[in-house]
Design a protein around this motif. Structure first.
Motif, short mmCIF file in Angstrom:
data_model
loop_
_atom_site.label_atom_id
_atom_site.label_comp_id
_atom_site.label_asym_id
_atom_site.label_seq_id
_atom_site.Cartn_x
_atom_site.Cartn_y
_atom_site.Cartn_z
N VAL A 1 -97.02 -100.46 -9.69
CA VAL A 1 -96.73 -101.84 -9.34
C VAL A 1 -97.78 -102.78 -9.92
N HIS A 2 -98.95 -102.25 -10.23
CA HIS A 2 -100.01 -103.02 -10.90
C HIS A 2 -101.06 -102.05 -11.42
N SER A 3 -101.44 -102.26 -12.65
CA SER A 3 -102.59 -101.55 -13.20
C SER A 3 -103.27 -102.51 -14.15
N GLU A 4 -104.51 -102.20 -14.48
CA GLU A 4 -105.24 -103.02 -15.44
C GLU A 4 -105.94 -102.12 -16.43
N VAL A 5 -105.80 -102.47 -17.69
CA VAL A 5 -106.56 -101.83 -18.75
C VAL A 5 -107.34 -102.93 -19.46
N VAL A 6 -108.45 -102.56 -20.05
CA VAL A 6 -109.25 -103.51 -20.81
C VAL A 6 -109.18 -103.10 -22.27
N ILE A 7 -108.73 -104.03 -23.11
CA ILE A 7 -108.62 -103.81 -24.56
C ILE A 7 -109.46 -104.87 -25.24
N GLY A 8 -110.50 -104.44 -25.93
CA GLY A 8 -111.35 -105.41 -26.63
C GLY A 8 -111.95 -106.46 -25.72
N GLY A 9 -112.27 -106.07 -24.50
CA GLY A 9 -112.87 -107.00 -23.56
C GLY A 9 -111.87 -107.87 -22.80
N VAL A 10 -110.57 -107.69 -23.07
CA VAL A 10 -109.53 -108.50 -22.44
C VAL A 10 -108.74 -107.64 -21.46
N THR A 11 -108.53 -108.16 -20.26
CA THR A 11 -107.74 -107.46 -19.26
C THR A 11 -106.26 -107.63 -19.57
N VAL A 12 -105.54 -106.51 -19.55
CA VAL A 12 -104.09 -106.49 -19.72
C VAL A 12 -103.53 -105.70 -18.54
N ALA A 13 -102.63 -106.31 -17.78
CA ALA A 13 -101.98 -105.61 -16.68
C ALA A 13 -100.75 -104.88 -17.21
N VAL A 14 -100.46 -103.73 -16.63
CA VAL A 14 -99.29 -102.93 -17.00
C VAL A 14 -98.59 -102.52 -15.72
N LYS A 15 -97.26 -102.67 -15.71
CA LYS A 15 -96.50 -102.24 -14.53
C LYS A 15 -95.16 -101.68 -14.97
N ASP A 16 -94.61 -100.84 -14.11
CA ASP A 16 -93.28 -100.30 -14.35
C ASP A 16 -92.23 -101.37 -14.08
N ALA A 17 -91.16 -101.32 -14.87
CA ALA A 17 -90.03 -102.23 -14.66
C ALA A 17 -89.41 -101.96 -13.29
N ASP A 18 -88.82 -103.01 -12.74
CA ASP A 18 -88.10 -102.87 -11.47
C ASP A 18 -86.98 -103.89 -11.44
N GLY A 19 -86.35 -104.08 -10.31
CA GLY A 19 -85.23 -105.00 -10.19
C GLY A 19 -85.59 -106.45 -10.43
N THR A 20 -86.85 -106.79 -10.29
CA THR A 20 -87.31 -108.16 -10.50
C THR A 20 -87.87 -108.37 -11.89
N ASP A 21 -88.60 -107.39 -12.39
CA ASP A 21 -89.29 -107.50 -13.67
C ASP A 21 -88.73 -106.49 -14.66
N PRO A 22 -87.90 -106.93 -15.61
CA PRO A 22 -87.35 -106.00 -16.60
C PRO A 22 -88.33 -105.74 -17.73
N SER A 23 -88.20 -104.58 -18.34
CA SER A 23 -89.00 -104.26 -19.52
C SER A 23 -88.28 -104.77 -20.76
N PRO A 24 -88.96 -104.86 -21.90
CA PRO A 24 -88.31 -105.36 -23.12
C PRO A 24 -87.04 -104.60 -23.48
N ASP A 25 -87.00 -103.29 -23.22
CA ASP A 25 -85.80 -102.54 -23.58
C ASP A 25 -84.62 -102.86 -22.65
N ASN A 26 -84.88 -103.53 -21.52
CA ASN A 26 -83.80 -103.96 -20.62
C ASN A 26 -83.27 -105.35 -20.95
N VAL A 27 -83.99 -106.09 -21.79
CA VAL A 27 -83.59 -107.47 -22.10
C VAL A 27 -83.50 -107.70 -23.60
N ASN A 28 -83.28 -106.64 -24.36
CA ASN A 28 -83.10 -106.75 -25.81
C ASN A 28 -84.35 -107.30 -26.51
N GLY A 29 -85.51 -106.80 -26.14
CA GLY A 29 -86.75 -107.18 -26.82
C GLY A 29 -87.57 -108.19 -26.05
#
Length: 141
Positions: A43-71
């Motif tokens: 539901v929430h994770s954080e990775v740091v890439i080059g000093g920048v925080t990027v959150a990553v989460k699994d798709a769900d009914g509210t938040d679709p992933s790019p493959d669910n919305v054609n990119g």
């Protein structure tokens, strides 16, 4: 006006654990935290890439992933000292090339790749010192 403290991207993906693994292996990310629901979905994770925080989460009914919305209309810009090496490492771990890394008219060596989860990354390095006016002239002739 309220002060903005930080802005960071939240990447919604079809497989959060695999995406975090990709970002760690391909981009040298460091995982900071991971929270899962009772079914094990991130539901929430954080990775740091080059000093920048990027959150990553699994798709769900509210938040679709790019493959669910054609990119995705978002491009993540990643600057490095060796764009080709970063692009090669991304491809080794499953990214696909949209535009290969090559010298660009605007003074960068850059390319574009899609990670295995549908997010688009521009990988670039500075290769010249063009002024904003010089860049604009190359665009308009």
């Amino acid at each position: 006006m309220a002060k903005i403290e930080t802005v960071y991207p939240r990447l919604v993906v079809s497989d959060g654990a695999a995406a975090i693994g990709f970002y760690v292996k391909a981009l040298g990310a460091e995982e900071r935290c991971r929270y899962t629901d009772n079914d094990g979905r991130i539901v929430h994770s954080e990775v740091v890439i080059g000093g920048v925080t990027v959150a990553v989460k699994d798709a769900d009914g509210t938040d679709p992933s790019p493959d669910n919305v054609n990119g995705t209309p978002v491009i993540l810009a990643l600057y490095t000292d060796d764009a080709k090496a970063v692009a090669d490492r991304m491809m080794e771990h499953g990214a696909t090339v949209i535009f290969p890394v090559r010298d660009q008219f605007y003074g960068e060596r850059a390319g574009r790749l899609a990670d295995p989860f549908g997010h688009v990354w521009m990988v670039a390095q500075k290769s010249g010192d063009l002024s904003p006016d010089e860049i604009q002239r190359t665009l308009t002739g």
